[in-house]
Write an enzyme that holds these catalytic residues in place. Sequence first.
Site, PDB file in Angstrom:
ATOM      1  N   LYS A  98       0.792  -1.345  -0.088  1.00  0.00           N
ATOM      2  CA  LYS A  98       0.096   0.249   0.123  1.00  0.00           C
ATOM      3  C   LYS A  98       0.662   1.320  -0.038  1.00  0.00           C
ATOM      4  O   LYS A  98       1.931   1.148   0.204  1.00  0.00           O
ATOM      5  CB  LYS A  98      -1.044   0.108   1.118  1.00  0.00           C
TER       6      LYS A  98
ATOM      7  N   ASP B  99      -1.210  -5.816  13.482  1.00  0.00           N
ATOM      8  CA  ASP B  99      -0.610  -4.423  13.272  1.00  0.00           C
ATOM      9  C   ASP B  99      -0.349  -3.789  14.753  1.00  0.00           C
ATOM     10  O   ASP B  99      -0.758  -4.419  15.801  1.00  0.00           O
ATOM     11  CB  ASP B  99      -1.552  -3.537  12.566  1.00  0.00           C
TER      12      ASP B  99
END
Length: 316
Positions: A198, A224
Amino acid sequence: MQIAKNEMKIFSGNANRELAIKVSEYIGTRLADCEVGRFADGEINVKIGETVRGHDTFIIQPTCPPVNENLMELLIMIDALKRASANSIAVVIPYYGYARQDRKAKGRDPITAKLVANLLTVAGATRVMTVDLHSEQIQGFFDIPLDNLWSFPIFAKKLKEDKIVDDDYVIVSPDVGGVKRARQFAERLGGPLAILDKRRPKDNVAEILNIIGEVEGKTAIIVDDIADTARSLVNAAKAIKEKGAKRVIACITHPVLSDGAIERIQNSEIEKIYISDSISHSNLPDKFSVVSLAPLLGEAIVRVRKNLSISILFRQ
């Protein structure tokens, strides 16, 4: 004359007293007497209610929102303990605020993560303990020992208990920067790894370009360190689902959850989200499951006190 025994004393500010109590209970002690209040004009007032002379002290205080209030509380507590002749002052910062400001992304940017490191050191901290630093290079900002603890063992244990990893699953890193964290998670569980490619056109906005790895028909577990606005997390879950994942689970160490993040996650493709209690939240929806860092922090504190290895906690 009798010489006072060097004791371990654990203090807490106002940022996450619930976690500090859990840590002290795990260790088998109590929180030391300390009142952190405010003067009429808003200035912070710290009162240490017992002797700390010659003792090893630990302050548990994440620098979560309101970050500046909590950071200032921590600095004043350190100063109070230093001036009271504590033998050592270890600051336990489960969530290290300003960690995302770790470099100059463009001209004239500050490196605030380094500034915070300087403030803690100058105030009198002799050691720092934190969990899942956003950028590992922050360890180099300190001239005192820093222990960066990994949360993956407690999340992996919880996933096994909830039978999430009984199905065909894949661990997903939401970006290239989180690959090491996700790989450790995958190795602990013995599963495969996928990576999202990304880019960020601006702050708190991420565009997913590609998914490296196989997610089709699998339980995708996104790993994450921080969920702030959760836009990146929700977009990642959507992209993974569009690629054919059976379901999406998330494991987030630091749930900042600002700017409507909870509602955003509630309305997303994420079936279940596991978060730690590095940042305190109440009245969360059923989709959220809180996994406590208390055993990890408690064990690390005891090992520091006894001069034992901490890295052994993260070995297979």
